[in-house]
Design an enzyme around this catalytic site. Structure first.
Site, PDB file in Angstrom:
ATOM      1  N   GLN A   9       0.817  -1.208   0.000  1.00  0.00           N
ATOM      2  CA  GLN A   9       0.000   0.000   0.000  1.00  0.00           C
ATOM      3  C   GLN A   9       0.855   1.265   0.000  1.00  0.00           C
ATOM      4  OE1 GLN A   9      -2.713  -1.616   3.406  1.00  0.00           O
ATOM      5  NE2 GLN A   9      -3.848   0.007   2.386  1.00  0.00           N
ATOM      6  N   ASP A  15      -2.296  -4.911  -0.057  1.00  0.00           N
ATOM      7  CA  ASP A  15      -1.892  -6.206   0.496  1.00  0.00           C
ATOM      8  C   ASP A  15      -2.737  -6.644   1.683  1.00  0.00           C
ATOM      9  OD1 ASP A  15      -0.799  -4.220   2.110  1.00  0.00           O
ATOM     10  OD2 ASP A  15       1.268  -4.931   1.931  1.00  0.00           O
TER      11      ASP A  15
END
Length: 479
Positions: free
Chosen positions: A81, A239
């Site tokens: 991220q 993720d």
């Protein structure tokens, strides 16, 4: 390799240090092939990677999967991220991507929070109080420190967006990853034009937000990956949202993920807005929410302490008086971007194994402290804590989490849950199912449950006390 019972799908995890690819039977969840290739990350003041490495690593990981990857009917990409990927008009990187653990934008984060009404206003607006990890602060840093690079940028993407776009030719993202930027408003589920204007970012440079279950595009011609033209491409996600899909997570079940960073999160049907900034109010990849707390220093920091001591990572010894805060890269939870590691309580009889155990305790402390904030008030506190990530199978990590949480701990047998979650998302495109329901059908959360032990309140209180007493030192910027 035995014949698959259903269509094959590919799930990808493009993480900080490597890209992993799984080819999965959509009917059974059986992994029929896998591959992995590394990335490099810069050291020093920043944490950066060339996005083109991710594409090359994806190609290598898929080549390791062999013929199975060529048979895939759909693909989805989960990724780290927050990373800021800046592309020029030809789609080439303007500069290396600034990664989630690059904390150079701490000053910009503080300024943005102040300029737009303070922490409470940000939490109500975007779901989160942005820190140096968030993409919006990285863009503000770029505008201030590298204006030429900002001016040359024709598209801004997140890491998983970059790979998806190279597959499809379309600039897309999803609500889960968009919610970690700081410029996507959770209250309206749209880009916040006032925030974008404040940091000088044209909304036209951002990708389209694809809704859950929607096809992001199809694989185009002109690539060297083993996918047929027209293969379906899902929107992908960040993720943590991908791992939540990979576990088939239901509301109220807590997850503690032990990776380079540490995270604790749970699915919620309620939009989170924590004005303290401890909990980030992320969206999940399905239409619900994923309140999450993250620490920058987890397995990598503890392994570094073990290496400095010349110990195997499992060579811990019980101790009662030493505290080690392993903030080797600054810290996000608590919000101490300029902090370094701190050791307190050292005595003549302190052993190396006790120091190592103290590093484990310090890494787990902040995550468990945020657990009650992550969970809804009506969540069952006896539900096992799902322990995932690279550290989850380590005995020292397991025992530290059990001792400091006082909860039962379940360790799913399935590995690579981010890639599995991406595969479930790809499978959902083919079957029309909720990806979390796909993962539950695959029974991905199955694994042994370690019974609860009495919570070590003394250690938790000692670490909290040292953290409070050392606040001024930890907040000081290094010279």
């Amino acid at each position: 390799m035995s014949a698959a019972e259903g269509p094959l799908v590919v799930g990808v995890d493009t993480s900080t240090q490597s890209t992993k690819a799984l080819v999965v039977d959509a009917s059974t969840g059986r992994v029929v092939a896998s591959g992995q290739a590394p990335h490099t990350v810069s050291s020093g003041a920043g944490r950066e990677s060339d996005p083109r490495q991710w594409w090359d690593a994806l190609g290598e990981a898929l080549r390791q999967c062999g013929d199975a990857a060529r048979e895939a009917a759909a693909v989805s990409i989960g990724g780290q991220q927050h990373g800021l990927v800046t592309l020029d008009a030809q789609g080439e990187p303007v500069r290396p991507a600034m990664l989630w653990n690059d904390v150079r934008s701490a000053a910009q984060a503080r300024r943005l929070v102040d300029e737009l009404g303070g922490p409470k206003a940000w939490a109500e607006r975007t779901g989160s109080v942005p820190g140096a990890s968030f993409t919006v602060t990285k863009w503000a840093w770029l505008m201030e420190h590298e204006p030429e690079a900002a001016a040359a940028t024709a598209a801004v993407r997140l890491p998983h967006d970059y790979l998806t776009e190279r597959l499809t030719g379309e600039g897309t993202t999803d609500r889960g990853d968009a919610s970690g930027t700081g410029w996507w408003a959770s209250a309206t589920e749209d880009y916040d034009e006032e925030i974008l204007s404040r940091v000088g970012l044209d909304p036209a440079l951002l990708p389209r937000v694809v809704r859950p279950g929607e096809v992001a595009g199809t694989v185009r011609d002109g690539h060297d990956l083993p996918f047929a033209k027209g293969t379906l491409v899902a929107c992908g996600t960040g993720d943590n949202a991908a791992a939540a899909l990979g576990l088939g997570l239901r509301p109220g079940t807590p997850v503690l993920s032990l990776g380079t960073s540490g995270t604790v999160y749970a699915v919620s049907t309620r939009r989170p807005a924590d004005p303290t900034g401890t909990v980030a109010g992320f969206a999940d990849a399905r239409g619900d929410w994923l309140p999450l707390a993250c620490t920058l220093n987890c397995t990598l920091a503890v392994d570094r302490v073990a290496a400095l001591l010349g110990l195997d990572r499992e060579a811990v010894e019980p101790g009662t008086g030493v505290t080690l805060l392993p903030y080797l890269d600054g810290e996000r939870t608590p919000a101490l971007p300029h902090a370094s590691g701190l050791l307190h309580g050292l005595r003549h009889d302190t052993t190396p194994g006790q120091l190592l155990q103290a590093a484990y305790d310090g890494a787990v402390h902040a995550l468990l402290g945020a657990l009650d904030l992550v969970l809804d008030e009506d969540a069952d506190r006896d539900t096992p804590l799902l322990l995932i990530g690279g550290g989850a199978r380590g005995t020292a990590w397991q025992q530290t989490v059990r001792r400091l949480s006082g909860r039962p701990v379940q360790v799913p047998e399935a590995k690579e849950l981010v890639a599995l979650g991406a595969a479930a998302q790809a499978a959902g495109l083919l079957t029309g199912e909720d990806p979390a329901a796909v993962a539950r059908r695959w029974d991905t959360a199955r694994g042994p449950v370690l019974e609860s032990v009495e919570r070590d309140e003394a250690t938790m209180e000692r670490i909290t006390g040292v953290l409070s007493d050392a606040a001024a030192l930890l907040e000081r910027e290094s010279r």
